[in-house]
Motif scaffolding. Structure first.
Motif, mmCIF file in Angstrom:
data_model
loop_
_atom_site.group_PDB
_atom_site.id
_atom_site.type_symbol
_atom_site.label_atom_id
_atom_site.label_comp_id
_atom_site.label_asym_id
_atom_site.label_seq_id
_atom_site.Cartn_x
_atom_site.Cartn_y
_atom_site.Cartn_z
ATOM 1 N N ILE A 37 -77.213 -86.499 -15.161
ATOM 2 C CA ILE A 37 -76.024 -87.350 -15.248
ATOM 3 C C ILE A 37 -75.089 -87.014 -14.085
ATOM 4 N N GLN A 38 -74.619 -88.043 -13.388
ATOM 5 C CA GLN A 38 -73.711 -87.855 -12.266
ATOM 6 C C GLN A 38 -72.274 -88.025 -12.742
ATOM 7 N N LEU A 39 -71.427 -87.084 -12.347
ATOM 8 C CA LEU A 39 -70.018 -87.099 -12.744
ATOM 9 C C LEU A 39 -69.165 -86.823 -11.514
ATOM 10 N N SER A 40 -68.140 -87.635 -11.296
ATOM 11 C CA SER A 40 -67.292 -87.503 -10.108
ATOM 12 C C SER A 40 -65.834 -87.291 -10.512
ATOM 13 N N GLY A 41 -65.130 -86.479 -9.725
ATOM 14 C CA GLY A 41 -63.710 -86.237 -9.957
ATOM 15 C C GLY A 41 -63.021 -85.940 -8.644
ATOM 16 N N GLU A 42 -61.684 -85.948 -8.667
ATOM 17 C CA GLU A 42 -60.888 -85.655 -7.491
ATOM 18 C C GLU A 42 -60.069 -84.399 -7.720
ATOM 19 N N SER A 125 -79.547 -80.989 -21.244
ATOM 20 C CA SER A 125 -79.357 -82.105 -20.313
ATOM 21 C C SER A 125 -78.470 -81.626 -19.164
ATOM 22 N N SER A 126 -78.704 -82.170 -17.982
ATOM 23 C CA SER A 126 -78.000 -81.714 -16.775
ATOM 24 C C SER A 126 -76.931 -82.711 -16.351
ATOM 25 N N ILE A 127 -75.805 -82.187 -15.929
ATOM 26 C CA ILE A 127 -74.707 -83.004 -15.400
ATOM 27 C C ILE A 127 -74.298 -82.440 -14.039
ATOM 28 N N GLN A 128 -74.361 -83.260 -13.018
ATOM 29 C CA GLN A 128 -73.937 -82.860 -11.678
ATOM 30 C C GLN A 128 -72.504 -83.333 -11.459
ATOM 31 N N LEU A 129 -71.587 -82.362 -11.280
ATOM 32 C CA LEU A 129 -70.183 -82.690 -11.009
ATOM 33 C C LEU A 129 -69.913 -82.580 -9.514
ATOM 34 N N ASN A 130 -69.394 -83.657 -8.948
ATOM 35 C CA ASN A 130 -68.989 -83.677 -7.543
ATOM 36 C C ASN A 130 -67.488 -83.901 -7.462
ATOM 37 N N VAL A 131 -66.776 -82.944 -6.879
ATOM 38 C CA VAL A 131 -65.323 -83.030 -6.739
ATOM 39 C C VAL A 131 -65.001 -83.350 -5.277
ATOM 40 N N THR A 132 -64.206 -84.384 -5.075
ATOM 41 C CA THR A 132 -63.830 -84.801 -3.733
ATOM 42 C C THR A 132 -62.305 -84.804 -3.593
ATOM 43 N N ALA A 133 -61.846 -84.967 -2.359
ATOM 44 C CA ALA A 133 -60.404 -85.070 -2.078
ATOM 45 C C ALA A 133 -60.208 -86.046 -0.935
ATOM 46 N N SER A 134 -59.253 -86.947 -1.089
ATOM 47 C CA SER A 134 -58.964 -87.929 -0.045
ATOM 48 C C SER A 134 -58.137 -87.289 1.064
ATOM 49 N N TYR A 135 -58.461 -87.636 2.292
ATOM 50 C CA TYR A 135 -57.700 -87.129 3.431
ATOM 51 C C TYR A 135 -56.338 -87.812 3.506
ATOM 52 N N SER A 136 -55.395 -87.129 4.125
ATOM 53 C CA SER A 136 -54.084 -87.712 4.353
ATOM 54 C C SER A 136 -54.167 -88.727 5.481
#
Length: 289
Positions: A37-42, A125-136
């Motif tokens: 399972i793909q999971l995204s956050g900031e 079950s597997s969950i891949q968490l990807n944390v990103t950040a927007s540039y200024s």
């Protein structure tokens, strides 16, 4: 990954399963789901781990962990509050784990472990968490000489690190003919892991003025700005017509004022001499009589 019947001792699943291993020393079968399972956050935001469960069955064990590290969960009627991550909250009714105050270090693969009553099989079950950040929005600076201009775009506080891209809008020419990329660097912060992405390009201004240039990283793009739009500077020794006219007018005005003052002085002196001569003539006439 296809379901497997690999035998594993719970005591070997790391500290996250230590309590259960002490309570039940038997060996269970572990089955894994075949889809991650793909999971995204900031950065600074929240996410929810929604582990797949069978709502018709009663859960006796529910754990979320990263590698061998316990994140949150429960066994039987006991929540594992003393061992949970402090930025997580357990929702027993929906079998969810909420994670908040995200940072880059939370990126990774997580595992949901679920066991139902009267069942020795633990489902994973597997969950891949990807944390990103927007540039200024970028800081854009220019430095020009007689031949061309160097332009630098600097983006801060983003993740993952990406190269800066440049675009000349409305140009039919090949960009490589108009600009030369001097550098393109990404520097991560040791504490936050957020990246500063910077690029400098050089433009040969002998071609023409470039009116619509922009730089971007990911989905963040600068406003359009011009390059090589410098107006020729007036050299100190050059003859500016306006300055010459003003100087001539100032000289003429000075001469006019001086001439007027001299004429007034001269007239006063002549009138005084004439008056003195008249008085002297009258005195001579009186003496002759």
């Amino acid at each position: 990954m296809a379901p497997s019947s690999t035998k594993c001792s719970l005591s070997n699943r790391g500290p996250s399963l230590l309590l259960l291993a002490l309570a039940l020393t038997v060996t269970f079968s572990l089955t894994e789901s075949d889809k991650t399972i793909q999971l995204s956050g900031e950065v600074g935001g929240n996410v929810t781990f929604q582990c797949p469960v069978d709502d018709k069955r009663t859960i006796s064990l529910f754990y979320v962990q990263r590698h061998e590290e316990f994140v949150n969960g429960y066994y039987g009627e006991r929540d594992m509050d003393l061992h949970k991550w402090q930025n997580t909250r357990l929702d027993r009714k929906r079998t969810h784990v909420h994670m908040y105050r995200l940072n880059i270090s939370h990126t990774g693969m997580y595992t949901c472990l679920i066991q139902y009553n009267n069942d020795q099989v633990i489902k994973a079950s597997s969950i891949q968490l990807n944390v990103t950040a927007s540039y200024s929005k970028p800081n854009v600076t220019q430095s020009c000489d007689a031949a061309g201009c160097s332009v630098t775009c600097a983006f801060y506080g983003g993740y993952p690190g990406n190269n800066v891209t440049w675009k000349i809008h409305g140009s039919r020419n090949n960009h490589s003919q108009l600009l030369n990329v001097v550098n393109n660097t990404q520097v991560p912060s040791p504490s936050t892991m957020l990246v500063s992405s910077t690029s400098t390009v050089y433009f040969n201004c002998s071609h023409r003025e470039i009116r619509n240039l922009s730089c971007s990283v990911g989905n963040v793009t600068s406003d359009w700005f011009p390059v090589c739009d410098r107006k020729p500077e007036v050299e100190p020794n050059s003859h500016n017509p306006i300055i010459i006219v003003v100087a001539v007018c100032a000289v003429l005005l000075s001469l006019s004022v001086g001439a007027a003052l001299w004429c007034r002085h001269k007239k006063r002196q002549t009138d005084r001499e004439k008056k003195e001569n008249e008085e002297e003539s009258k005195n001579l006439q009186v003496l002759e009589k």
